[in-house]
Structure formats: C-alpha cells, structure tokens
Design a protein around this motif. Structure first.
Motif, PDB file in Angstrom:
ATOM      1  N   VAL A 106       0.830  -1.199   0.000  1.00 50.95           N
ATOM      2  CA  VAL A 106       0.000   0.000   0.000  1.00 50.95           C
ATOM      3  C   VAL A 106       0.867   1.252   0.000  1.00 50.95           C
ATOM      4  CG1 VAL A 106      -0.338   0.239   2.511  1.00 50.95           C
ATOM      5  CG2 VAL A 106      -2.085   1.075   0.964  1.00 50.95           C
ATOM      6  N   SER A 107       1.986   1.201   0.705  1.00 52.06           N
ATOM      7  CA  SER A 107       2.903   2.334   0.725  1.00 52.06           C
ATOM      8  C   SER A 107       3.457   2.615  -0.672  1.00 52.06           C
ATOM      9  CB  SER A 107       4.051   2.059   1.704  1.00 52.06           C
ATOM     10  OG  SER A 107       5.016   3.070   1.637  1.00 52.06           O
ATOM     11  N   VAL A 108       3.867   1.549  -1.359  1.00 50.69           N
ATOM     12  CA  VAL A 108       4.443   1.695  -2.694  1.00 50.69           C
ATOM     13  C   VAL A 108       3.393   2.166  -3.699  1.00 50.69           C
ATOM     14  CG1 VAL A 108       5.526   0.449  -4.612  1.00 50.69           C
ATOM     15  CG2 VAL A 108       6.255  -0.002  -2.258  1.00 50.69           C
ATOM     16  N   LEU A 109       2.244   1.509  -3.731  1.00 48.29           N
ATOM     17  CA  LEU A 109       1.213   1.835  -4.728  1.00 48.29           C
ATOM     18  C   LEU A 109       0.635   3.232  -4.549  1.00 48.29           C
ATOM     19  CD1 LEU A 109      -0.741  -1.538  -4.951  1.00 48.29           C
ATOM     20  CD2 LEU A 109       0.754  -0.546  -6.695  1.00 48.29           C
ATOM     21  N   THR A 110       0.454   3.659  -3.294  1.00 51.20           N
ATOM     22  CA  THR A 110      -0.162   4.967  -3.052  1.00 51.20           C
ATOM     23  C   THR A 110       0.860   6.089  -2.929  1.00 51.20           C
ATOM     24  OG1 THR A 110      -0.206   4.644  -0.645  1.00 51.20           O
ATOM     25  CG2 THR A 110      -2.149   3.912  -1.907  1.00 51.20           C
ATOM     26  N   GLY A 111       2.131   5.737  -2.894  1.00 51.29           N
ATOM     27  CA  GLY A 111       3.173   6.754  -2.793  1.00 51.29           C
ATOM     28  C   GLY A 111       3.224   7.416  -1.435  1.00 51.29           C
ATOM     29  N   THR A 112       2.837   6.703  -0.378  1.00 58.56           N
ATOM     30  CA  THR A 112       2.846   7.254   0.971  1.00 58.56           C
ATOM     31  C   THR A 112       3.852   6.495   1.830  1.00 58.56           C
ATOM     32  OG1 THR A 112       1.057   5.770   1.642  1.00 58.56           O
ATOM     33  CG2 THR A 112       0.427   7.954   0.853  1.00 58.56           C
ATOM     34  N   GLY A 113       4.349   7.154   2.863  1.00 53.93           N
ATOM     35  CA  GLY A 113       5.326   6.507   3.736  1.00 53.93           C
ATOM     36  C   GLY A 113       6.674   6.400   3.052  1.00 53.93           C
ATOM     37  N   ASN A 114       7.447   5.409   3.453  1.00 59.23           N
ATOM     38  CA  ASN A 114       8.788   5.217   2.909  1.00 59.23           C
ATOM     39  C   ASN A 114       8.712   4.336   1.657  1.00 59.23           C
ATOM     40  OD1 ASN A 114      11.489   4.834   2.391  1.00 59.23           O
ATOM     41  ND2 ASN A 114      12.052   4.526   4.526  1.00 59.23           N
ATOM     42  N   VAL A 115       8.412   4.984   0.540  1.00 58.35           N
ATOM     43  CA  VAL A 115       8.205   4.262  -0.720  1.00 58.35           C
ATOM     44  C   VAL A 115       9.484   3.556  -1.167  1.00 58.35           C
ATOM     45  CG1 VAL A 115       7.561   4.494  -3.155  1.00 58.35           C
ATOM     46  CG2 VAL A 115       6.369   5.831  -1.407  1.00 58.35           C
ATOM     47  N   GLU A 116      10.615   4.224  -1.029  1.00 56.70           N
ATOM     48  CA  GLU A 116      11.886   3.642  -1.451  1.00 56.70           C
ATOM     49  C   GLU A 116      12.173   2.331  -0.725  1.00 56.70           C
ATOM     50  OE1 GLU A 116      16.004   5.596  -1.581  1.00 56.70           O
ATOM     51  OE2 GLU A 116      14.677   7.091  -2.482  1.00 56.70           O
ATOM     52  N   ALA A 117      11.946   2.346   0.586  1.00 51.50           N
ATOM     53  CA  ALA A 117      12.154   1.130   1.375  1.00 51.50           C
ATOM     54  C   ALA A 117      11.172   0.046   0.950  1.00 51.50           C
ATOM     55  CB  ALA A 117      11.995   1.435   2.858  1.00 51.50           C
ATOM     56  N   GLY A 118       9.942   0.438   0.645  1.00 45.44           N
ATOM     57  CA  GLY A 118       8.938  -0.520   0.197  1.00 45.44           C
ATOM     58  C   GLY A 118       9.305  -1.159  -1.125  1.00 45.44           C
ATOM     59  N   VAL A 119       9.787  -0.345  -2.064  1.00 47.75           N
ATOM     60  CA  VAL A 119      10.217  -0.862  -3.365  1.00 47.75           C
ATOM     61  C   VAL A 119      11.359  -1.852  -3.173  1.00 47.75           C
ATOM     62  CG1 VAL A 119      11.359  -0.225  -5.535  1.00 47.75           C
ATOM     63  CG2 VAL A 119       9.403   1.106  -4.723  1.00 47.75           C
ATOM     64  N   SER A 120      12.323  -1.490  -2.318  1.00 47.27           N
ATOM     65  CA  SER A 120      13.460  -2.377  -2.052  1.00 47.27           C
ATOM     66  C   SER A 120      13.006  -3.685  -1.422  1.00 47.27           C
ATOM     67  CB  SER A 120      14.464  -1.693  -1.120  1.00 47.27           C
ATOM     68  OG  SER A 120      15.091  -0.623  -1.782  1.00 47.27           O
ATOM     69  N   GLN A 121      12.039  -3.604  -0.519  1.00 49.65           N
ATOM     70  CA  GLN A 121      11.549  -4.810   0.144  1.00 49.65           C
ATOM     71  C   GLN A 121      10.875  -5.748  -0.862  1.00 49.65           C
ATOM     72  OE1 GLN A 121       9.298  -3.991   3.669  1.00 49.65           O
ATOM     73  NE2 GLN A 121       8.864  -6.144   4.074  1.00 49.65           N
ATOM     74  N   ILE A 122      10.063  -5.192  -1.759  1.00 47.43           N
ATOM     75  CA  ILE A 122       9.412  -6.015  -2.789  1.00 47.43           C
ATOM     76  C   ILE A 122      10.468  -6.643  -3.697  1.00 47.43           C
ATOM     77  CG2 ILE A 122       7.951  -5.942  -4.858  1.00 47.43           C
ATOM     78  CD1 ILE A 122       6.284  -3.773  -3.372  1.00 47.43           C
ATOM     79  N   GLN A 123      11.410  -5.827  -4.138  1.00 50.68           N
ATOM     80  CA  GLN A 123      12.467  -6.326  -5.015  1.00 50.68           C
ATOM     81  C   GLN A 123      13.253  -7.443  -4.341  1.00 50.68           C
ATOM     82  OE1 GLN A 123      15.181  -3.295  -6.355  1.00 50.68           O
ATOM     83  NE2 GLN A 123      16.698  -4.772  -7.050  1.00 50.68           N
ATOM     84  N   ASN A 124      13.666  -7.228  -3.102  1.00 46.11           N
ATOM     85  CA  ASN A 124      14.449  -8.234  -2.389  1.00 46.11           C
ATOM     86  C   ASN A 124      13.671  -9.529  -2.191  1.00 46.11           C
ATOM     87  OD1 ASN A 124      16.637  -6.518  -2.229  1.00 46.11           O
ATOM     88  ND2 ASN A 124      16.092  -5.746  -0.203  1.00 46.11           N
ATOM     89  N   ALA A 125      12.378  -9.415  -1.885  1.00 49.90           N
ATOM     90  CA  ALA A 125      11.557 -10.612  -1.692  1.00 49.90           C
ATOM     91  C   ALA A 125      11.475 -11.426  -2.984  1.00 49.90           C
ATOM     92  CB  ALA A 125      10.158 -10.223  -1.227  1.00 49.90           C
ATOM     93  N   LEU A 126      11.318 -10.739  -4.109  1.00 52.56           N
ATOM     94  CA  LEU A 126      11.256 -11.432  -5.395  1.00 52.56           C
ATOM     95  C   LEU A 126      12.581 -12.101  -5.731  1.00 52.56           C
ATOM     96  CD1 LEU A 126       9.268  -8.756  -7.466  1.00 52.56           C
ATOM     97  CD2 LEU A 126       8.375 -10.904  -6.547  1.00 52.56           C
TER      98      LEU A 126
END
Length: 201
Positions: A106-126
């Motif tokens: 939700v942070s990544v899609l809505t652009g709220t909170g720490n988006v950069e950290a969210g993107v990194s977390q998704i990338q790392n999980a994949l």
C-alpha cells in the motif's frame, strides 16, 4: 516459460481488444489496439502504434472514458482493500496474503510513507525467491504510485503489466510453483485493475 506461467495461473489472462490506445497530444484520435494473447503485455496493448506521428507526441491513454473511469474506481477499491489488509487472492489461490506484505504494498502503490524502502523490500523478496534481479527491480520500481489518489496513469499501468509478465516469462519452475507473497499480492492488484478495464467491453 509462458506455458509454465499459464499452467500455474500466474499470468494475466485477457481476451478482448482495445483496452489502451495511442493518441497524439494535439489530436485525441483513438487508435485501436488488439489484446490477443493469454498474457497481456505492453506490445499487446499498443500494437505497433508506439512512436511519433500525426505531428505530435504520442501518448498512451485508456481506449475509452468508461474504461478509464472503471480503472480509477478499481484503483480506489485496491487502495481500500490494501488499507484494510484484505486483498483477495486470485483464481484457485485461496490462501490469504499476509498483512505485512499488504502494508508494504500500500505504501508503494499509493506513494505514501517510505516508498523507497517498500520498493526495495518487494524487489528483495522477489530476488530471494529466485526472480531475475533486473526484472524484479523493474517490476518493483514500476509499481511506485500506480494507484495514488485513486488515479491510474495508462502508460504506467501498461509498464507495470509488461514488467510483471517479463518477470513471469523469465521465471523458473520452482519460482512459479511457489511464488513469493509479494508476487501474489501484485498479481491480485493487477487482476482487479484489468478486470475493471475488461468489464467495460
């Protein structure tokens, strides 16, 4: 690998034409495009119309205002379901998606909170689950702000679908057999948005 993606229900299935089209910035004349394959990609959406022509810069847009309105409404629903940590699973996949995955998404899609950290977390999980690092980065990055404010940019939507399918097409049997929770969540979001677009036809 396309057959594996289809077999495990991870591909985005569609069967109609004209979700998106190309128009010039000076002339808003729609150019029909076809969606013909089992897996929808940017090239399936826009066909051979990407480029310059007609005296203006071409812009990727939703084919009709009804499709655009439906996708925007679906984006609002996605944001609401994510906020409630209640994103539905897709197809035969009935197990719930964990709340921590939805909180990050939700942070990544809505652009709220720490988006950069969210993107990194998704990338790392994949990547940790076996995805190609470049394709995982492309997908995770493309998601940033996709449903912000309940709006969906047509070009970004196409880019996300293309990035998703590129990752699926390049993935191993093992990755597809047991996809990471982040991929399941992304698939659910894209399915909601695509179903809204297809319902307009």
């Amino acid at each position: 690998m396309r057959h594996l993606a289809f077999q495990f229900g991870l591909s985005l299935m569609v069967g109609v034409a004209g979700i998106l089209s190309m128009t010039t910035s000076s002339q808003a004349q729609p150019v029909l495009s076809d969606v013909t394959g089992n897996i929808i990609t940017t090239s399936d959406i826009v066909g051979d119309y990407f480029g310059r022509g007609g005296g203006g810069e071409l812009v990727l847009v939703f084919e009709t205002s009804e499709i655009r309105a439906n996708v925007f409404e679906a984006a609002g629903i996605v944001n609401e379901r994510l906020a409630q940590r209640n994103l539905p699973s897709v197809g035969n996949d009935t197990s719930p998606i964990p709340g921590f995955v939805l909180e990050n998404l939700v942070s990544v899609l809505t652009g709220t909170g720490n988006v950069e950290a969210g993107v990194s977390q998704i990338q790392n999980a994949l990547v940790n689950a076996g995805a190609n690092p470049t394709l995982a980065q492309n997908l995770a990055t493309s998601l940033s702000g996709l449903t912000a404010g309940g709006d969906v940019n047509a070009a970004q939507f196409a880019a996300v679908v293309e990035a998703y399918n590129a990752l699926i097409n390049a993935s191993s049997f093992e990755f597809l057999r047991e996809p990471p929770e982040e991929l399941r969540a992304i698939r659910s979001v894209l399915a909601i948005l695509l179903n809204a677009a297809l319902a307009s036809n």
